[in-house]
Design a protein around this motif. Sequence first.
Motif, PDB file in Angstrom:
ATOM      1  N   ASP A  18      23.584  25.823  -0.868  1.00 39.87           N
ATOM      2  CA  ASP A  18      24.782  25.825  -1.713  1.00 39.87           C
ATOM      3  C   ASP A  18      25.353  27.230  -1.845  1.00 39.87           C
ATOM      4  OD1 ASP A  18      25.013  23.105  -2.286  1.00 39.87           O
ATOM      5  OD2 ASP A  18      23.493  23.234  -3.858  1.00 39.87           O
ATOM      6  N   ALA A  19      24.476  28.216  -1.982  1.00 40.07           N
ATOM      7  CA  ALA A  19      24.932  29.596  -2.136  1.00 40.07           C
ATOM      8  C   ALA A  19      25.671  30.067  -0.887  1.00 40.07           C
ATOM      9  CB  ALA A  19      23.736  30.502  -2.429  1.00 40.07           C
ATOM     10  N   LEU A  20      25.115  29.768   0.281  1.00 37.85           N
ATOM     11  CA  LEU A  20      25.784  30.183   1.523  1.00 37.85           C
ATOM     12  C   LEU A  20      27.124  29.469   1.687  1.00 37.85           C
ATOM     13  CD1 LEU A  20      22.857  30.383   4.110  1.00 37.85           C
ATOM     14  CD2 LEU A  20      24.252  32.254   3.225  1.00 37.85           C
ATOM     15  N   ALA A  21      27.146  28.174   1.359  1.00 40.04           N
ATOM     16  CA  ALA A  21      28.409  27.433   1.463  1.00 40.04           C
ATOM     17  C   ALA A  21      29.446  27.990   0.510  1.00 40.04           C
ATOM     18  CB  ALA A  21      28.161  25.948   1.198  1.00 40.04           C
ATOM     19  N   ASP A  22      29.049  28.330  -0.707  1.00 43.51           N
ATOM     20  CA  ASP A  22      29.985  28.900  -1.674  1.00 43.51           C
ATOM     21  C   ASP A  22      30.506  30.253  -1.203  1.00 43.51           C
ATOM     22  OD1 ASP A  22      29.852  26.785  -3.401  1.00 43.51           O
ATOM     23  OD2 ASP A  22      28.211  27.631  -4.585  1.00 43.51           O
ATOM     24  N   MET A  23      29.655  31.020  -0.561  1.00 48.08           N
ATOM     25  CA  MET A  23      30.064  32.345  -0.126  1.00 48.08           C
ATOM     26  C   MET A  23      31.021  32.281   1.060  1.00 48.08           C
ATOM     27  SD  MET A  23      27.635  35.635   0.661  1.00 48.08           S
ATOM     28  CE  MET A  23      27.325  35.328   2.384  1.00 48.08           C
ATOM     29  N   LYS A  24      30.911  31.218   1.846  1.00 46.20           N
ATOM     30  CA  LYS A  24      31.705  31.145   3.074  1.00 46.20           C
ATOM     31  C   LYS A  24      32.935  30.250   2.964  1.00 46.20           C
ATOM     32  CE  LYS A  24      28.934  33.796   5.357  1.00 46.20           C
ATOM     33  NZ  LYS A  24      29.387  35.125   5.803  1.00 46.20           N
ATOM     34  N   PHE A  25      32.977  29.362   1.992  1.00 51.15           N
ATOM     35  CA  PHE A  25      34.062  28.367   1.964  1.00 51.15           C
ATOM     36  C   PHE A  25      34.559  28.156   0.543  1.00 51.15           C
ATOM     37  CE2 PHE A  25      35.201  23.852   1.322  1.00 51.15           C
ATOM     38  CZ  PHE A  25      36.345  23.818   2.100  1.00 51.15           C
ATOM     39  N   THR A  26      35.861  28.144   0.409  1.00 51.22           N
ATOM     40  CA  THR A  26      36.515  27.856  -0.871  1.00 51.22           C
ATOM     41  C   THR A  26      37.689  26.921  -0.607  1.00 51.22           C
ATOM     42  OG1 THR A  26      35.999  30.106  -1.596  1.00 51.22           O
ATOM     43  CG2 THR A  26      37.563  28.867  -2.922  1.00 51.22           C
ATOM     44  N   TYR A  27      37.842  25.947  -1.452  1.00 54.16           N
ATOM     45  CA  TYR A  27      38.980  25.022  -1.324  1.00 54.16           C
ATOM     46  C   TYR A  27      39.752  25.036  -2.630  1.00 54.16           C
ATOM     47  CZ  TYR A  27      41.622  20.820  -0.032  1.00 54.16           C
ATOM     48  OH  TYR A  27      42.631  19.942   0.278  1.00 54.16           O
ATOM     49  N   VAL A  28      41.015  25.419  -2.545  1.00 50.49           N
ATOM     50  CA  VAL A  28      41.896  25.488  -3.708  1.00 50.49           C
ATOM     51  C   VAL A  28      43.056  24.529  -3.487  1.00 50.49           C
ATOM     52  CG1 VAL A  28      43.368  26.935  -5.142  1.00 50.49           C
ATOM     53  CG2 VAL A  28      41.266  27.891  -4.161  1.00 50.49           C
ATOM     54  N   VAL A  29      43.264  23.644  -4.424  1.00 51.00           N
ATOM     55  CA  VAL A  29      44.428  22.760  -4.409  1.00 51.00           C
ATOM     56  C   VAL A  29      45.390  23.251  -5.482  1.00 51.00           C
ATOM     57  CG1 VAL A  29      45.261  20.413  -4.654  1.00 51.00           C
ATOM     58  CG2 VAL A  29      43.024  20.823  -3.629  1.00 51.00           C
ATOM     59  N   SER A  30      46.585  23.567  -5.066  1.00 51.35           N
ATOM     60  CA  SER A  30      47.574  24.087  -6.008  1.00 51.35           C
ATOM     61  C   SER A  30      48.358  22.922  -6.604  1.00 51.35           C
ATOM     62  CB  SER A  30      48.518  25.069  -5.295  1.00 51.35           C
ATOM     63  OG  SER A  30      49.450  25.597  -6.200  1.00 51.35           O
ATOM     64  N   CYS A  31      47.781  22.311  -7.617  1.00 48.40           N
ATOM     65  CA  CYS A  31      48.443  21.190  -8.307  1.00 48.40           C
ATOM     66  C   CYS A  31      49.375  21.761  -9.366  1.00 48.40           C
ATOM     67  CB  CYS A  31      47.401  20.266  -8.932  1.00 48.40           C
ATOM     68  SG  CYS A  31      46.288  19.505  -7.741  1.00 48.40           S
ATOM     69  N   GLN A  32      50.562  22.035  -8.963  1.00 50.00           N
ATOM     70  CA  GLN A  32      51.497  22.781  -9.797  1.00 50.00           C
ATOM     71  C   GLN A  32      51.737  22.122 -11.153  1.00 50.00           C
ATOM     72  OE1 GLN A  32      55.024  23.673  -7.643  1.00 50.00           O
ATOM     73  NE2 GLN A  32      56.052  24.663  -9.317  1.00 50.00           N
ATOM     74  N   MET A  33      51.734  20.792 -11.188  1.00 45.58           N
ATOM     75  CA  MET A  33      52.087  20.068 -12.405  1.00 45.58           C
ATOM     76  C   MET A  33      50.869  19.591 -13.190  1.00 45.58           C
ATOM     77  SD  MET A  33      55.313  20.254 -12.257  1.00 45.58           S
ATOM     78  CE  MET A  33      55.755  19.141 -13.583  1.00 45.58           C
ATOM     79  N   PHE A  34      49.683  20.031 -12.827  1.00 46.56           N
ATOM     80  CA  PHE A  34      48.471  19.507 -13.459  1.00 46.56           C
ATOM     81  C   PHE A  34      48.472  19.748 -14.962  1.00 46.56           C
ATOM     82  CE2 PHE A  34      43.956  20.297 -14.699  1.00 46.56           C
ATOM     83  CZ  PHE A  34      43.542  18.983 -14.632  1.00 46.56           C
ATOM     84  N   GLY A  35      48.893  20.929 -15.394  1.00 45.49           N
ATOM     85  CA  GLY A  35      48.910  21.226 -16.822  1.00 45.49           C
ATOM     86  C   GLY A  35      49.829  20.305 -17.584  1.00 45.49           C
ATOM     87  N   ALA A  36      51.050  20.100 -17.062  1.00 50.66           N
ATOM     88  CA  ALA A  36      51.997  19.208 -17.729  1.00 50.66           C
ATOM     89  C   ALA A  36      51.503  17.768 -17.704  1.00 50.66           C
ATOM     90  CB  ALA A  36      53.369  19.323 -17.059  1.00 50.66           C
ATOM     91  N   GLN A  37      50.910  17.355 -16.593  1.00 53.06           N
ATOM     92  CA  GLN A  37      50.392  15.995 -16.504  1.00 53.06           C
ATOM     93  C   GLN A  37      49.247  15.781 -17.483  1.00 53.06           C
ATOM     94  OE1 GLN A  37      49.437  16.009 -12.357  1.00 53.06           O
ATOM     95  NE2 GLN A  37      51.416  15.205 -11.713  1.00 53.06           N
ATOM     96  N   LYS A  38      48.403  16.777 -17.639  1.00 51.54           N
ATOM     97  CA  LYS A  38      47.274  16.658 -18.553  1.00 51.54           C
ATOM     98  C   LYS A  38      47.758  16.548 -19.989  1.00 51.54           C
ATOM     99  CE  LYS A  38      44.687  20.248 -18.994  1.00 51.54           C
ATOM    100  NZ  LYS A  38      43.694  21.333 -18.837  1.00 51.54           N
ATOM    101  N   SER A  39      48.750  17.363 -20.346  1.00 53.80           N
ATOM    102  CA  SER A  39      49.267  17.310 -21.714  1.00 53.80           C
ATOM    103  C   SER A  39      49.965  15.990 -22.003  1.00 53.80           C
ATOM    104  CB  SER A  39      50.240  18.471 -21.943  1.00 53.80           C
ATOM    105  OG  SER A  39      49.592  19.712 -21.774  1.00 53.80           O
ATOM    106  N   ALA A  40      50.613  15.430 -20.981  1.00 53.29           N
ATOM    107  CA  ALA A  40      51.356  14.187 -21.172  1.00 53.29           C
ATOM    108  C   ALA A  40      50.488  12.950 -21.011  1.00 53.29           C
ATOM    109  CB  ALA A  40      52.523  14.129 -20.182  1.00 53.29           C
TER     110      ALA A  40
END
Length: 1933
Positions: free
Chosen positions: A1247-1269
């Motif tokens: 897990d440590a090696l995988a974390d050090m070598k790979f990152t996945y970021v999804v830019s859910c622009q509206m996530f905050g507004a969707q969560k509040s609503a």
Amino acid sequence: MSHEIVPVDPIDIPSTSYSRPNLGREDSPERHQHQYTRSLTFREHVSEPFDSERLPATLASEIQRFLRIANLVESEEPRIAYLCRFHAFEIAHHMDRNSTGRGDEEFTVIRRKEKSDVRELKRVYHAYKEYIIKHGATFNLDHSQREKLVNARRIASVLYEVLKTVTSGAGPQAIADRESIRAKSEFYVPYNILPLDRGGVHQAIMHLPEIKAAVAIVRNTRGLPPPEDFQRHQPFVDLFEFLQYAFGFQSGNVANQREHMILLLSNTIIRQPQKQSSQPKSGDEAVDALMKKFFKNYTSWCKFLGRKNNIRLPCVKKEALQYKTLYIGLYLLIWGEASNLRFMPECLCYIFHQMAYELHGVLAGDVSMITGEKVVPAYRGVSHETFLEKVVTPIYKVIEKEAEKNKNGTADHSMWRNYDDLNEFFWSIECFELGWPMRSEHDFFCVEPLDTSKPRRWREKLRFRRQTKKTDEEMEDDEELGPITEEQIKPTQRWLGKTNFVEIRSFWQIFRSFDRMWSFFVLSLQALIIMACHDVGSPLQIFNANIFEDVMSIFITSAFLKLIKGILDIIFKWKTRTTMPINEKKKQMARLGLAAMWTVILPVLYSHSRRKYICYFTSYKTWLGEWCFSPYMVAVTIYLTGSAVELVLFFVPAISKYIETSNHRVFKTLYWWGQPRLFIGRGVQETQISQFKYTFFWILVLLTKFAFSYAFEIKPLIEPTRLIMKVGVRNYEWHEIFPEVKSNAAAIVAVWAPIMVVYFMDTQIWYSVFCTIFGGLYGVLHHLGEIRTLGMLRGRFHTLPSAFNASLIPHSMKDERKRKERGFFPFNFCRGSDGQKNSMAKFVLVWNQVINSFRIEDLISNKELDLMTMPMSSEVLSGIIRWPIFLLANKFSTALSIAKDFKEKDEALYRRIRRDEYMYYAVKECYESLKYILQILVVGDLEKKIISGIINEIEESIRQSSLLEEFKLKELPTLHKKCIELVQLLVEGSEDKLPVEKIEEQHSKLVKALQDIFELVTNDMMVHGDRILDLLEPLEDSEEDTGIFMRVIEPQLFESYGERRCIHFPLPDSTSLSEQIQRFLLLLTVKDSAMDIPENLDARRRISFFATSLFMDMPDAPKVRNMMSFSVLTPHYQEDINFSTKELHSAKSSVSIIFYMQKIFPDEWKNFLERMGCENLEALKREGKEEELRKWASFRGQTLSRTVRGMMYCREALKLQAFLDMADDEDILEGYDDVERSNRPLAAQLDALADMKFTYVVSCQMFGAQKSAGDPHAQDILDLMIKYPSLRVAYVEEREEIVSDNPEKVYYSILVKAVNGFDQEIYRVKLPGPPNIGEGKPENQNHAIIFTRGEALQTIDMNQDNYLEEAFKMRNLLQEFLRNRGRRPPTILGLREHIFTGRVRFHYGHPDVFDRIFHITRGGISKASRTINLSEDVFAGYNTTLRRGCITYNEYLQVGKGRDVGLNQISKFEAKVANGNSEQTISRDIYRLGQRFDFFRMLSCYFTTIGFYFSSLISVIGIYIYLYGQLYLVLSGLQKTLILEAKVKNIKSLETALASQSFLQLGLLTGLPMVMEIGLEKGFLIAFQDFILMQLQLAAFFFTFSLGTKTHYFGRTILHGGAKYRPTGRKVVVFHANFSENYRLYSRSHFIKGFELIILLVVYELFKHTSQSNMAYSFITFSVWFMSLTWLCAPFLFNPSGFTWEIIVGDWRDWNRWIKEQGGIGIQQDKSWQSWWNDEQAHLRGSGVGARCLEIVLSLRFFLYQYGLVYHLDITQSSTNIIVYALSWVVILATFLTVKAVDLGRQLFSTRKHLVYRFFKVFVFVSILTVIITLSNICHLSIKDLIVSCLAFLPTGWGLILIAQAVRPKIEGTSLWEFTQVLARAYDYGMGVVLFAPMAILAWLPIISAFQTRFLFNEAFNRRLQIQPILAGKKKK
């Protein structure tokens, strides 16, 4: 519903009331079905939890953690939960003083309970603290234990804050100091990848040596200035904290970039070659490598501007390392907080330049010469938002205000500055006038044009100061001007305007950008015409003196073209004059003057020296014979001097590159004349070899093109042209306006114009042809399609392990040396490290993981899984392989068939079987398996001896080659059946929980089967079977009294007697044994059908491609620990994450999604039900597996969950590869999944090696507004994070804060992850304002890119997919960045895409992998300026190339891609791409590429980008030119004269021209590469079949229709703008588009043009001369008829259920309702024709005068019909007087008045006096009929005249409508505009009726609907899918 928390293992707490804290998982939001209360009364206890997830954005970040913890401990510690909630509401009240509900009573309660509260809090807090201390250092915790520990840390952290607040009093100060209290909490600090707090030191990733080394570098604070200098009372923790306090960076930014820096350092350290003499943990080389990457652009910028860079290092090595780290950290912190400034890399260079200077002063302890105090930063870190407020925000405000001037894409580009303009301001030395601190009065910050009403004196004074570089003090001494005050300076700010380039909408931009290409084609055309006029047959004839002199006249044309280019440069750069350097202005004028001079000199010399030569005869007999020249030739030689120099430099690209990139004054002067000196675009030359390759390619293309054009287009036209020029036309059939024009110039233009258009277009065709040929050769050489079919896969499968080992397994040093000795060929088919004994085991493990992923994805069934997996055993380590059974299908049965009747010797039988490797393996494995099973099954001594005797007999006969003599093999089939019976009994007996009776029954059957086999072998097969019985004789004598004798005599062998059992049944409970028995049964029973598995087409494709890719040339794989680290970034807006249960079963517009999925993926649906253990959909619902159903359906749509699942395969693959790198043989044999579960330390390290070598970021622009609503999408995103713990989500939070007593909107970039079922905020970075001020997608990527990690970044769209087998090749792919491609390693890696929603594959850049550091220092991975960067992805490639990057394309790795499948969706996508290409056409990037590339590379750039679209446009224009030319010849009477007098009938060149156009129109340009690609990958026979099938599916219709879409939107956008993102929707259900929707979408782009072409063809047919060949006419006009009919009919042909009568009737009603509905404010265009008509003209509103005038000029073509046709009416009696044409306008006027009268009558009478209105219409109709009858009787008006009149007057009316639209601003609001609307509605209604009528007629014929369904869903029919139920929306099954 109960909210009880399930308790976990107890922790002893000394209390009488409460026994343990709760460490279970919190109630996730979806568990609470009812609505929680939103207010809290402060009582002793609260009856129900507060909803912690439905909070305003303003409060969520401050109080959400308290509410979550309260909910978590509620069941066990209600008082603690109450205190947490009370504390949360105290914070909320402190943040909003206007809140109510707080009074003295609440204070009284809290004071009364203070002592007990503190005691309770301390008790619970210390209990959790002890638990953390006890378990925190434990390394090998399982998942549940880790969750408990995390919960304990979170609870303790929150309780610490509450405890500190309560003990310090409940006053406001305690609440206000909560940040400092929280910072002191030592238990839980949210982290992303690296837990850098004290509690995280025990995690596996922190024990990696490279991480420790990187942390040590960052935390080396020795020698820094004392913290007291920065108002800090504690030592700096690390270098980043020092930078934060020095410059005022945000805490979230500092934490983010700290981790970023450590990960970059650690990944760089581990790849550095470690010398034995040096310390491996020093990190010097790693920091140097990062310095070089990060500051390459900055140092180049400093050199370009002639400034010394401010990176100054001390001499001491350790101090230098610290300084370097500080400089990199400073840049990262600037970049991380720069927000939209990240699109302006040189702006960041300027900021870094100033701050680096200050940093050095601070570190060195410099003293200011002015103040005498220590140097401090100009923007000192007074607060943690100083940098944001003082540096970023001012520049951001400029960007924002400039973007507002764009007016949502309607304003002209010249009216506002985009990102490039603002960034390029920093390419000039004037940028340093901004100063530091930045001067707010500088012109850069001015966003409005200069107010000329201000005093001119002060404007001149400020301008004078800039030019003279005088300071304010020096200006004060000027008596004439006097001092400048602040008030006087401020009004003199001027808007700088555009910088270096202006995006002007004009087709001239194409010529200006690629002027060398167009000049070359024009000059070549002139030369070819001259050669054709001289009837040149051989290239050597050009050197004839007269011909050569005439050909030399092309340079006169060249001079005029250069003059045009010079004029265009000045016109197009006019608005950059304010920022243009004075030297550049002088150069532009000088170049224009020089071009004008040559346009005078060359024509004069040519005219005076024509045919006047000075000749010198050579003394030797050379091929030239004599040298002749003239003054003109001398002038041409001088004229070409500059071109000769460029030619020389072209052949030596290294010198050319050095000159361009050098900052030496001499070279700068030399380069200055050729190109404007810009920071980018210099030194983009390729290597000599690369240049030779594409030069050779283009020479072949151009030679072919010119040879074809000369022979088939130009030369055949010369003779007809001469004949036309000789004919004198006297009698015209119309009123000729210019009867005195000689040589019939108009006729010549009509004949030559189409040829000229095709001449400039057909290079695109030849380019496509040669690309196909060369691409095919490239594919063959690089093993593309090495394995194309399942048969080839089976045949080559035995080579896969060695190829896998060579490609995907890291090599040892010995193997590496062998690899370097391969020789010439880059790939050795037998390459591999055979020395690794476990290499085969690694292949088996990976292969099985891939096949298991197929099963999880439901691509294969359980049986197919068994047939395709390879058993893992210790034999694999010794090289013995047991191949998957699908390879051995029917092999054993075939071997038995061969052996039973074999008559030859044993050696021949052995050779026969061994000839088929898989047959040999099958026989051998069956024999060994049977031996192994019998050894375990038979346990009786006698029986074991008998079995051993039989086996010895068999093996002895095999050794002596006497098997055929000693055994009767004809009984083998019988033995085969008996063995199958035996093994089946064993399989049935291995089932769990069999009753005793069943076991006994099975035992008896098993004994019987063994006895039968024994008897069959000994009696029927063995020739010497008595030898087995002889083994029993000694036992008969010695054990006569024991009963054995009796048992032997009786045939009861294998039967148990007494307590002794002769067979072990049931067999031992062993998974491996059960698997082996199951495999043996499959080997015995599998038939030919197994040869066709996997049945799923996608599984076949993926396996074949994976196998093929192993033979391609890919870089060697490093170990996971040594590989490059990378991130994946996916932008997401509001697209589907998962299909909801309601969506799955809803069938509003069509059938339900789940029903559609069942029919489209029937095999996968069947496999899914098998995996779930259910029979049908109802069973799934009954068993509560609807969530699995949601996932199954979502993974087959274009959803985010599908993308996330695919990309997370990368992490899974990395963990497996790391396991293979580290595991020993025993671990591999045990299996990856088992080891991961049992060996926790190893799993943690993976897990440590995988974390050090790979990152996945999804830019859910509206996530905050969707969560509040409370949007369900937010919960879906959270579910994804819970399922994939390493997934990170970035979003933008918008909230309102009180600033200076005023509410202001504040924006944050936030990164979250899932922690125990909830989203946990990790980083929060405040933004200067809303991030989306440009194009949406790049801005969305930009805000999230700061949270990515690694050295590479892959951009993935949310409708893409990935596969596990492809993820295994990622580390190979990343090694491409370390390969040199020519002069430099690549900076972008292109990948191939497989379109999973269709059969055709396209490439357009979404899965590209970027060199991350290269791009974050050069403007990012895309451009974001509104409108101009609509196709944002392609601009990343342009930017990279201009900045000397390198882009490669790699065929060995692919990702999935979803595309739109309906015609309307595809058309919208094509429109968007065409819009984007038109914007590229006018962009600075294309202009600079066209100017900076060498000639041949420039051709490649043109024809692969905008050239394709422009060629498509001019191909359609060529058709119009041809038809209008023929219309002119026919209606004027010239055609008749030419045919009768000049005998000019069929001109071959015109046929060639139209044939060339057809090549483009019918889609052959895109079809040829596709055929080559399919041919390489699947075989050319299949490719040919697919091509024919495409044509039968009306592919030609589709491509022709698509051509109309491209040309319409490309041309219109260049002229008028209007480019915009067009959402296509990603529907999965086939749906019918109604008629009005199709009309709205295609009316102006296709229908109008289709009607126009048909009218042209009809008129031509009516009036062409009868002597013209009908065959020639049909051949020439066939493609035009096809195009026009396609443009009219294709939307209805490709519309599902388009010819169903019931639907047709509904469409007609909808159409009538839409066409008659009045528009207005708020009425959408799908509701009213008027609203749509107004929206359709939106592109004209922002058009300039030039574009409107051009629109009017183009509209004049419609008046040609009327002008020509009225003279061909019988009523005119052959008169050609102009009065005839005038009278035709009287008729038009009368018609218009009639239409207006009818409309006026409708308005007045239709509502209240309906009967009057009817009488009025009857009166009008009778009047018109009377007029027609009267004219028929008096003036001989015929029926033909009525038809011709319609053909004449209808185009005129449309032309008037177009002109009225163009001049709308002048006539809007008048009655003329109202009449235009009435007329336009009538035209649209008429066109709709004409289009609808054939559809209605065809809908009567049922066969038409069936035929349409057949060709639309041909592939579906082949797969036996039920399309008709889908279309009809019938009952679900």
